[in-house]
Motif scaffolding. Structure first.
Motif, PDB file in Angstrom:
ATOM      1  N   PHE A 119      47.293  29.409  30.293  1.00 12.87           N
ATOM      2  CA  PHE A 119      46.952  28.037  29.917  1.00 12.87           C
ATOM      3  C   PHE A 119      46.242  27.965  28.564  1.00 12.87           C
ATOM      4  O   PHE A 119      45.926  26.890  28.071  1.00 12.87           O
ATOM      5  CB  PHE A 119      46.084  27.383  31.006  1.00 12.87           C
ATOM      6  N   GLY A 120      46.014  29.131  27.934  1.00 15.33           N
ATOM      7  CA  GLY A 120      45.296  29.208  26.668  1.00 15.33           C
ATOM      8  C   GLY A 120      46.162  28.912  25.459  1.00 15.33           C
ATOM      9  O   GLY A 120      47.372  28.664  25.558  1.00 15.33           O
ATOM     10  N   ASN A 139      30.752  30.934  36.902  1.00 15.01           N
ATOM     11  CA  ASN A 139      29.942  31.617  35.891  1.00 15.01           C
ATOM     12  C   ASN A 139      30.701  32.796  35.291  1.00 15.01           C
ATOM     13  O   ASN A 139      30.605  33.067  34.086  1.00 15.01           O
ATOM     14  CB  ASN A 139      28.630  32.091  36.510  1.00 15.01           C
ATOM     15  N   PHE A 140      31.461  33.500  36.126  1.00 16.78           N
ATOM     16  CA  PHE A 140      32.271  34.617  35.648  1.00 16.78           C
ATOM     17  C   PHE A 140      33.257  34.145  34.581  1.00 16.78           C
ATOM     18  O   PHE A 140      33.423  34.778  33.527  1.00 16.78           O
ATOM     19  CB  PHE A 140      33.025  35.254  36.816  1.00 16.78           C
ATOM     20  N   LEU A 141      33.927  33.019  34.823  1.00 12.05           N
ATOM     21  CA  LEU A 141      34.895  32.501  33.861  1.00 12.05           C
ATOM     22  C   LEU A 141      34.222  32.006  32.584  1.00 12.05           C
ATOM     23  O   LEU A 141      34.753  32.186  31.477  1.00 12.05           O
ATOM     24  CB  LEU A 141      35.701  31.364  34.497  1.00 12.05           C
ATOM     25  N   PRO A 146      38.485  37.005  28.080  1.00 12.97           N
ATOM     26  CA  PRO A 146      38.957  35.842  27.336  1.00 12.97           C
ATOM     27  C   PRO A 146      38.884  34.526  28.091  1.00 12.97           C
ATOM     28  O   PRO A 146      39.258  33.486  27.569  1.00 12.97           O
ATOM     29  CB  PRO A 146      40.420  36.202  27.062  1.00 12.97           C
ATOM     30  N   TRP A 147      38.401  34.568  29.327  1.00 13.15           N
ATOM     31  CA  TRP A 147      38.378  33.359  30.152  1.00 13.15           C
ATOM     32  C   TRP A 147      37.445  32.297  29.564  1.00 13.15           C
ATOM     33  O   TRP A 147      37.727  31.097  29.655  1.00 13.15           O
ATOM     34  CB  TRP A 147      37.968  33.727  31.584  1.00 13.15           C
ATOM     35  N   SER A 148      36.341  32.751  28.957  1.00 10.23           N
ATOM     36  CA  SER A 148      35.387  31.812  28.376  1.00 10.23           C
ATOM     37  C   SER A 148      36.021  30.989  27.262  1.00 10.23           C
ATOM     38  O   SER A 148      35.641  29.835  27.032  1.00 10.23           O
ATOM     39  CB  SER A 148      34.168  32.567  27.835  1.00 10.23           C
ATOM     40  N   GLN A 149      37.004  31.553  26.560  1.00  6.97           N
ATOM     41  CA  GLN A 149      37.691  30.792  25.510  1.00  6.97           C
ATOM     42  C   GLN A 149      38.469  29.618  26.094  1.00  6.97           C
ATOM     43  O   GLN A 149      38.552  28.555  25.491  1.00  6.97           O
ATOM     44  CB  GLN A 149      38.634  31.703  24.718  1.00  6.97           C
ATOM     45  N   LEU A 153      37.570  25.992  24.650  1.00  5.68           N
ATOM     46  CA  LEU A 153      38.608  25.197  24.002  1.00  5.68           C
ATOM     47  C   LEU A 153      39.137  24.081  24.904  1.00  5.68           C
ATOM     48  O   LEU A 153      40.059  23.359  24.528  1.00  5.68           O
ATOM     49  CB  LEU A 153      39.774  26.096  23.574  1.00  5.68           C
ATOM     50  N   GLN A 154      38.541  23.967  26.085  1.00  3.40           N
ATOM     51  CA  GLN A 154      38.899  22.929  27.052  1.00  3.40           C
ATOM     52  C   GLN A 154      40.370  23.012  27.481  1.00  3.40           C
ATOM     53  O   GLN A 154      40.999  21.993  27.764  1.00  3.40           O
ATOM     54  CB  GLN A 154      38.565  21.541  26.501  1.00  3.40           C
ATOM     55  N   ASN A 155      40.902  24.251  27.506  1.00  2.00           N
ATOM     56  CA  ASN A 155      42.208  24.442  28.123  1.00  2.00           C
ATOM     57  C   ASN A 155      42.101  24.241  29.631  1.00  2.00           C
ATOM     58  O   ASN A 155      43.029  23.742  30.277  1.00  2.00           O
ATOM     59  CB  ASN A 155      42.746  25.841  27.841  1.00  2.00           C
TER      60      ASN A 155
END
Length: 306
Positions: A119-120, A139-141, A146-149, A153-155
């Motif tokens: 979805f990125g 919290n993990f995400l 790369p999950w934090s991106q 980026l509101q993906n």
């Protein structure tokens, strides 16, 4: 592995059962454990035939589909998500979004969340796909690339789950998380109690031994209409060279013993899912599969849950 016409050479033939007219329903998209089937590095016969072209199995996931409102929600974002989304597109037809109206995650083991990366910006560049997760999973995400991106980026947009608080998706659809004991290195683990019109479905893909849980799985099975239960390993002999206590799922043979005194109508509710590539239940010609069916249980299969 051959990939033809956007379809991966893996996954059983879908069930030809037609969905209930305009009523919400569940559509199974995969039944294998995190690594799928075939499994990376596996040279055993259980995978050799698949590498050579026979059909394998997608990683565990399913869609909850609401035809009336033209919406669907994914449960788990598996490594096979691109094939599973394509499968859904072919099944659903016109009127549905390309991306899910939401994704429910059980926990932070790779087969259950790693598909989120599609979805990125490098792939679908989605906008604010709701991802429903418990606090540690959220919290993990949010704190690990790369999950934090995806979050920054509101993906995707994290939606909080809390045990005891159902999420109402439509007038006749709700989803409630139930915390279960499992190897929680990075997050808690949940099952999902799903109410769809007059039906109730429990999805419990990963758990430690049944006796480690404070709730009675037998009573839960009696209370629901469908039970998608952890069937990761058939018995203790599947992982040569590994300590099975490190992955303490309930063996299918243990579950069958536990459920042996259930009525036939209750046994028929049980669909084993999340099967490891070594699990003989992936082979319909195996004696283990034939015996399980004879005893009144089921193995989950692609298509409409019934």
């Amino acid at each position: 592995m051959t990939i033809t016409s956007c379809n991966k050479n893996t996954g059983n033939q879908t069930d030809d059962v037609k969905p209930p007219s305009n009523s919400p329903y569940i559509y199974i998209l995969g039944i294998a454990q995190d690594g799928g089937h075939p499994h990376a590095g596996c040279e055993k016969k259980c995978c050799a035939d698949i590498w050579e072209g026979k059909q394998g199995h997608f990683t565990t996931s399913f869609a909850l589909i609401d035809p009336e409102n033209k919406k669907y929600w994914l449960f788990e974002a598996s490594p096979d998500i691109k094939y599973q989304l394509n499968m859904l597109k072919n099944h659903l037809g016109e009127g549905y979004k390309k991306v899910p109206n939401g994704i429910f995650l059980t926990h932070a083991h790779v087969g259950h969340y790693s598909g989120l990366i599609h979805f990125g910006k490098e792939v679908m560049q989605s906008k604010s796909v709701p991802v429903y997760a418990m606090s540690k999973m959220s919290n993990f995400l949010k704190t690990n690339a790369p999950w934090s991106q995806l979050v920054d980026l509101q993906n995707i947009k994290i939606r909080a789950l809390r045990e005891g608080f159902p999420i109402k998706l439509a007038k006749n659809i709700s989803v409630e998380p139930i915390v279960v004991p499992h190897r929680d290195e990075f997050s808690e683990t949940v099952a999902f109690d799903i109410k769809i019109a007059s039906n109730r479905v429990v999805f419990l893909s990963d758990i430690d031994k049944w006796e480690h849980w404070s709730q009675s799985i037998k009573e839960l099975v009696k209370d629901v209409d469908f039970a998608l239960l952890d069937g990761t390993f058939y018995d203790s002999g599947e992982l040569n060279g590994r300590d099975m206590s490190e992955v303490p799922h309930p063996f299918v043979v243990e579950s069958m013993e536990l459920f042996s005194d259930l009525k036939a109508e209750d046994k028929s509710k049980i669909h084993f899912i999340h099967l490891n590539h070594t699990n003989p239940l992936l082979n319909k010609k195996s004696e283990q599969y034939k015996n399980l069916i004879k005893e009144g249980y089921k193995v989950a299969k692609l298509g409409v849950l019934n």
